[in-house]
Design an enzyme around this catalytic site. Structure first.
Site, PDB file in Angstrom:
ATOM      1  CG  HIS A   1      28.127   2.793   2.295  1.00  0.00           C
ATOM      2  ND1 HIS A   1      29.260   2.682   1.505  1.00  0.00           N
ATOM      3  CD2 HIS A   1      27.477   3.901   1.871  1.00  0.00           C
ATOM      4  CE1 HIS A   1      29.290   3.691   0.664  1.00  0.00           C
ATOM      5  NE2 HIS A   1      28.222   4.449   0.854  1.00  0.00           N
TER       6      HIS A   1
ATOM      7  CG  HIS B   1      25.201  10.186   5.403  1.00  0.00           C
ATOM      8  ND1 HIS B   1      26.547   9.942   5.342  1.00  0.00           N
ATOM      9  CD2 HIS B   1      24.667   9.752   4.232  1.00  0.00           C
ATOM     10  CE1 HIS B   1      26.833   9.395   4.183  1.00  0.00           C
ATOM     11  NE2 HIS B   1      25.718   9.275   3.485  1.00  0.00           N
TER      12      HIS B   1
HETATM   13  O1  G3P Z   1      22.114   9.035   0.052  1.00  0.00           O
HETATM   14  C1  G3P Z   1      23.114   9.997   0.148  1.00  0.00           C
HETATM   15  C2  G3P Z   1      24.490   9.395   0.241  1.00  0.00           C
HETATM   16  O2  G3P Z   1      24.485   8.417   1.226  1.00  0.00           O
HETATM   17  C3  G3P Z   1      24.950   8.811  -1.066  1.00  0.00           C
HETATM   18  O3  G3P Z   1      26.259   8.350  -1.042  1.00  0.00           O
HETATM   19  O4  G3P Z   1      28.025   6.665  -0.785  1.00  0.00           O
HETATM   20  O5  G3P Z   1      27.227   7.892   1.223  1.00  0.00           O
HETATM   21  O6  G3P Z   1      25.798   6.174   0.138  1.00  0.00           O
HETATM   22  P1  G3P Z   1      26.838   7.222  -0.075  1.00  0.00           P
HETATM   23 MG    MG Z   2      24.026   6.362   1.323  1.00  0.00          MG
END
Ligand code: G3P
Ligand code: MG
Length: 235
Positions: free
Chosen positions: A47, A6
């Site tokens: 992000h 992630h």
């Molecule tokens: O793609 C999964 C997750 O990354 C979605 O939430 O806010 O971490 O981008 P976020």
């Molecule tokens: Mg994400």
């Protein structure tokens, strides 16, 4: 159950940087998730809408020009990478989930994805485009139906995964906080994969594994991989 790093291996290197991507590749993850914004004609991997949390700069991504953004330190001397730079590094070694946070011109995304398939050894099946913006996903699917769409949700809709099926999605990418087995069963019944974010606790991983979830987004992909290996060998 596939393990996606992630924002790269973001617990061990600054999130969404080439360093975090390289760490994830070293751990031989099944996939990597990154977040993408558009600046001018460039797609950049970051992000937040604002740069201050993850860089030493200040400002709204959309108001910066590319040169300014690149002058910031995203941690350990890393620059905010472009989507293309990430693709060069990954080069078809694993799946890539491109989460769109901001995109005005879909043709830029399409041309990068096509080039990645032609020049970097990615297959169409390795690329997933996800977003919380379902209008954008619908537009992408209309313009390029072969795109594998990941329909993100941070809620448990009344009709479970129906929204994702209506989008012609490949997967429903759901928040661990609201996921239950009924949601997983409904998505699978509709032929959708279920990917879940953000999962690092062993108890959560074990539960998702029991529910036959297809993939998880982890900040600590190496630990998650080891844990899943240990519980699957006990079976
Ligand atoms: O793609 C999964 C997750 O990354 C979605 O939430 O806010 O971490 O981008 P976020
Ligand atoms: Mg994400």
């Amino acid at each position: 159950m596939q393990i996606f790093a992630h924002r790269g291996a973001s617990a061990e290197a600054p999130e969404n940087t080439l360093l975090a991507i390289a760490k994830a590749l070293e751990y031989q993850v099944d996939g990597i998730e990154i977040d993408v914004h558009q600046i001018g004609q460039e797609l950049v991997v970051i992000h937040d809408r604002w740069v201050q949390r993850t860089t030493n700069g200040k400002g709204l991504v959309a108001n910066l020009d590319f040169k300014q953004l690149r002058s910031f330190d995203a941690g350990l001397g890393q620059q905010v990478p472009t989507l293309w730079e990430v693709m060069i590094l990954v080069a078809g070694q694993c799946n890539l989930n491109i989460e769109i946070k901001g995109l005005q011109d879909t043709s830029i995304l399409f041309s990068i994805m096509a080039k990645a398939e032609q020049e970097l050894g990615f297959t169409t099946e390795q690329l997933i485009v996800s977003s919380f913006d379902h209008h954008l996903l619908s537009q992408i699917k209309t313009l390029k139906p072969e795109t594998q769409i990941g329909a993100l949700t941070a809620s448990k809709p009344i009709k479970y995964a129906e929204f994702a099926a209506e989008l012609g999605a490949f997967s429903v990418n759901a928040d661990m906080a609201f996921l239950d087995e009924a949601f997983v069963l409904d998505a699978h019944r509709r032929g959708l994969k279920v990917f879940v974010y953000t999962v690092d606790e062993p108890e959560d991983l074990a539960q998702l594994y029991r529910w036959n979830v297809d993939g998880v987004f982890c900040n600590k992909p190496r630990a998650a991989k080891n844990y899943i290996r240990s519980i699957s060998s006990q079976k």
